[in-house]
Design a protein around this motif. Sequence first.
Motif, PDB file in Angstrom:
ATOM      1  N   ARG A 147     -65.906   7.150 -42.623  1.00 55.45           N
ATOM      2  CA  ARG A 147     -64.588   7.586 -43.101  1.00 55.45           C
ATOM      3  C   ARG A 147     -63.839   8.202 -41.934  1.00 55.45           C
ATOM      4  O   ARG A 147     -64.381   8.999 -41.165  1.00 55.45           O
ATOM      5  CB  ARG A 147     -64.746   8.606 -44.224  1.00 55.45           C
ATOM      6  N   LEU A 148     -62.554   7.826 -41.842  1.00 54.94           N
ATOM      7  CA  LEU A 148     -61.687   8.354 -40.797  1.00 54.94           C
ATOM      8  C   LEU A 148     -60.516   9.066 -41.449  1.00 54.94           C
ATOM      9  O   LEU A 148     -59.894   8.519 -42.369  1.00 54.94           O
ATOM     10  CB  LEU A 148     -61.167   7.226 -39.902  1.00 54.94           C
ATOM     11  N   ALA A 149     -60.223  10.243 -40.984  1.00 55.63           N
ATOM     12  CA  ALA A 149     -59.129  11.027 -41.541  1.00 55.63           C
ATOM     13  C   ALA A 149     -58.177  11.429 -40.429  1.00 55.63           C
ATOM     14  O   ALA A 149     -58.577  12.147 -39.506  1.00 55.63           O
ATOM     15  CB  ALA A 149     -59.676  12.260 -42.249  1.00 55.63           C
ATOM     16  N   GLU A 150     -56.947  10.931 -40.531  1.00 53.96           N
ATOM     17  CA  GLU A 150     -55.920  11.294 -39.550  1.00 53.96           C
ATOM     18  C   GLU A 150     -55.108  12.480 -40.064  1.00 53.96           C
ATOM     19  O   GLU A 150     -54.948  12.657 -41.273  1.00 53.96           O
ATOM     20  CB  GLU A 150     -54.954  10.128 -39.308  1.00 53.96           C
ATOM     21  N   SER A 151     -54.579  13.241 -39.118  1.00 50.15           N
ATOM     22  CA  SER A 151     -53.710  14.362 -39.465  1.00 50.15           C
ATOM     23  C   SER A 151     -52.758  14.617 -38.310  1.00 50.15           C
ATOM     24  O   SER A 151     -52.960  14.107 -37.208  1.00 50.15           O
ATOM     25  CB  SER A 151     -54.531  15.622 -39.759  1.00 50.15           C
ATOM     26  N   GLY A 152     -51.725  15.398 -38.583  1.00 50.51           N
ATOM     27  CA  GLY A 152     -50.809  15.804 -37.529  1.00 50.51           C
ATOM     28  C   GLY A 152     -49.469  15.099 -37.507  1.00 50.51           C
ATOM     29  O   GLY A 152     -48.605  15.424 -36.691  1.00 50.51           O
ATOM     30  N   GLY A 153     -49.290  14.130 -38.385  1.00 55.08           N
ATOM     31  CA  GLY A 153     -48.015  13.438 -38.421  1.00 55.08           C
ATOM     32  C   GLY A 153     -46.911  14.324 -38.987  1.00 55.08           C
ATOM     33  O   GLY A 153     -47.165  15.425 -39.472  1.00 55.08           O
ATOM     34  N   GLY A 154     -45.685  13.811 -38.923  1.00 52.71           N
ATOM     35  CA  GLY A 154     -44.570  14.579 -39.470  1.00 52.71           C
ATOM     36  C   GLY A 154     -43.241  14.059 -38.970  1.00 52.71           C
ATOM     37  O   GLY A 154     -43.154  12.971 -38.397  1.00 52.71           O
TER      38      GLY A 154
ATOM     39  N   ARG B 191     -50.400   1.514 -34.537  1.00 57.00           N
ATOM     40  CA  ARG B 191     -49.293   1.938 -35.389  1.00 57.00           C
ATOM     41  C   ARG B 191     -48.658   0.730 -36.041  1.00 57.00           C
ATOM     42  O   ARG B 191     -48.753  -0.390 -35.534  1.00 57.00           O
ATOM     43  CB  ARG B 191     -48.255   2.725 -34.593  1.00 57.00           C
ATOM     44  N   GLN B 192     -48.022   1.000 -37.188  1.00 53.64           N
ATOM     45  CA  GLN B 192     -47.357  -0.063 -37.920  1.00 53.64           C
ATOM     46  C   GLN B 192     -46.046   0.467 -38.463  1.00 53.64           C
ATOM     47  O   GLN B 192     -46.031   1.404 -39.277  1.00 53.64           O
ATOM     48  CB  GLN B 192     -48.241  -0.582 -39.052  1.00 53.64           C
ATOM     49  N   ALA B 193     -44.970  -0.133 -38.008  1.00 52.32           N
ATOM     50  CA  ALA B 193     -43.637   0.230 -38.483  1.00 52.32           C
ATOM     51  C   ALA B 193     -43.265  -0.670 -39.655  1.00 52.32           C
ATOM     52  O   ALA B 193     -43.815  -1.767 -39.797  1.00 52.32           O
ATOM     53  CB  ALA B 193     -42.629   0.088 -37.343  1.00 52.32           C
ATOM     54  N   PRO B 194     -42.326  -0.246 -40.495  1.00 51.08           N
ATOM     55  CA  PRO B 194     -41.924  -1.064 -41.647  1.00 51.08           C
ATOM     56  C   PRO B 194     -41.474  -2.455 -41.219  1.00 51.08           C
ATOM     57  O   PRO B 194     -40.657  -2.602 -40.295  1.00 51.08           O
ATOM     58  CB  PRO B 194     -40.771  -0.259 -42.245  1.00 51.08           C
ATOM     59  N   GLY B 195     -42.038  -3.471 -41.851  1.00 53.91           N
ATOM     60  CA  GLY B 195     -41.643  -4.842 -41.569  1.00 53.91           C
ATOM     61  C   GLY B 195     -42.223  -5.424 -40.294  1.00 53.91           C
ATOM     62  O   GLY B 195     -41.889  -6.544 -39.907  1.00 53.91           O
ATOM     63  N   LYS B 196     -43.104  -4.670 -39.642  1.00 58.17           N
ATOM     64  CA  LYS B 196     -43.694  -5.136 -38.385  1.00 58.17           C
ATOM     65  C   LYS B 196     -45.213  -5.182 -38.492  1.00 58.17           C
ATOM     66  O   LYS B 196     -45.816  -4.574 -39.376  1.00 58.17           O
ATOM     67  CB  LYS B 196     -43.273  -4.225 -37.238  1.00 58.17           C
ATOM     68  N   GLY B 197     -45.836  -5.888 -37.572  1.00 54.32           N
ATOM     69  CA  GLY B 197     -47.284  -5.980 -37.549  1.00 54.32           C
ATOM     70  C   GLY B 197     -47.913  -4.764 -36.912  1.00 54.32           C
ATOM     71  O   GLY B 197     -47.236  -3.885 -36.371  1.00 54.32           O
ATOM     72  N   ARG B 198     -49.240  -4.715 -36.986  1.00 51.47           N
ATOM     73  CA  ARG B 198     -49.986  -3.599 -36.398  1.00 51.47           C
ATOM     74  C   ARG B 198     -49.944  -3.721 -34.882  1.00 51.47           C
ATOM     75  O   ARG B 198     -50.215  -4.773 -34.318  1.00 51.47           O
ATOM     76  CB  ARG B 198     -51.419  -3.625 -36.916  1.00 51.47           C
ATOM     77  N   GLU B 199     -49.652  -2.608 -34.225  1.00 48.43           N
ATOM     78  CA  GLU B 199     -49.459  -2.595 -32.783  1.00 48.43           C
ATOM     79  C   GLU B 199     -50.447  -1.642 -32.125  1.00 48.43           C
ATOM     80  O   GLU B 199     -50.605  -0.499 -32.574  1.00 48.43           O
ATOM     81  CB  GLU B 199     -48.019  -2.142 -32.474  1.00 48.43           C
TER      82      GLU B 199
ATOM     83  N   ALA C  56     -43.477   5.223 -37.148  1.00 46.28           N
ATOM     84  CA  ALA C  56     -44.461   4.299 -37.702  1.00 46.28           C
ATOM     85  C   ALA C  56     -45.554   5.089 -38.410  1.00 46.28           C
ATOM     86  O   ALA C  56     -45.614   6.323 -38.283  1.00 46.28           O
ATOM     87  CB  ALA C  56     -45.087   3.442 -36.602  1.00 46.28           C
ATOM     88  N   VAL C  57     -46.409   4.359 -39.111  1.00 46.73           N
ATOM     89  CA  VAL C  57     -47.662   4.930 -39.595  1.00 46.73           C
ATOM     90  C   VAL C  57     -48.693   4.744 -38.476  1.00 46.73           C
ATOM     91  O   VAL C  57     -48.876   3.626 -37.992  1.00 46.73           O
ATOM     92  CB  VAL C  57     -48.143   4.245 -40.882  1.00 46.73           C
TER      93      VAL C  57
ATOM     94  N   THR D 172     -51.296   8.216 -40.715  1.00 45.40           N
ATOM     95  CA  THR D 172     -50.440   9.377 -40.872  1.00 45.40           C
ATOM     96  C   THR D 172     -49.034   8.992 -40.400  1.00 45.40           C
ATOM     97  O   THR D 172     -48.872   8.329 -39.383  1.00 45.40           O
ATOM     98  CB  THR D 172     -50.988  10.587 -40.079  1.00 45.40           C
ATOM     99  N   GLN D 173     -48.039   9.392 -41.176  1.00 42.74           N
ATOM    100  CA  GLN D 173     -46.664   8.981 -40.896  1.00 42.74           C
ATOM    101  C   GLN D 173     -46.056   9.831 -39.781  1.00 42.74           C
ATOM    102  O   GLN D 173     -46.128  11.071 -39.815  1.00 42.74           O
ATOM    103  CB  GLN D 173     -45.808   9.119 -42.162  1.00 42.74           C
ATOM    104  N   VAL D 174     -45.450   9.155 -38.823  1.00 47.18           N
ATOM    105  CA  VAL D 174     -44.686   9.816 -37.771  1.00 47.18           C
ATOM    106  C   VAL D 174     -43.252   9.301 -37.856  1.00 47.18           C
ATOM    107  O   VAL D 174     -43.025   8.082 -37.820  1.00 47.18           O
ATOM    108  CB  VAL D 174     -45.266   9.518 -36.378  1.00 47.18           C
ATOM    109  N   THR D 175     -42.313  10.218 -38.008  1.00 48.45           N
ATOM    110  CA  THR D 175     -40.902   9.853 -38.093  1.00 48.45           C
ATOM    111  C   THR D 175     -40.135  10.616 -37.018  1.00 48.45           C
ATOM    112  O   THR D 175     -40.208  11.846 -36.959  1.00 48.45           O
ATOM    113  CB  THR D 175     -40.321  10.182 -39.470  1.00 48.45           C
ATOM    114  N   VAL D 176     -39.427   9.866 -36.176  1.00 45.77           N
ATOM    115  CA  VAL D 176     -38.659  10.463 -35.090  1.00 45.77           C
ATOM    116  C   VAL D 176     -37.182  10.221 -35.365  1.00 45.77           C
ATOM    117  O   VAL D 176     -36.739   9.069 -35.433  1.00 45.77           O
ATOM    118  CB  VAL D 176     -39.060   9.878 -33.727  1.00 45.77           C
TER     119      VAL D 176
END
Length: 124
Positions: free
Chosen positions: A3-10, A38-46, A92-93, A118-122
Amino acid sequence: QVRLAESGGGLVQAGGSLRLSCEASGRTHSAYAMGWFRQAPGKGREFVATISWSGGTTYYADSVKGRFTISRDSAANTAHLQMNSLKPDDTAVYLCATARRPYATMSPHDYDYWGRGTQVTVSS
């Protein structure tokens, strides 16, 4: 099972910083690389960054090189992603993953366990 748990986004303004963390638990491989994608809306995993089991080798996507830093504490099964000078395009997430082998790798096919992200929004 791992299990992997991410944190720290915002939410952060452009130019700001965030520090993401990822903790692995369960039956991990004896030695494994870790990576951030990371994966942004409508885009593939990067691919974003990866670090070897020893921490001695790291690779970064060109788009984040010089701004992001990946690190890890293998004894604690944790990895971190320090993100500086954030841009709206970094929105992205962000997902953490563990690889099947100890060597740093940019290919998502080399990773067998993934966190939920975890969601990161800039904002601009």
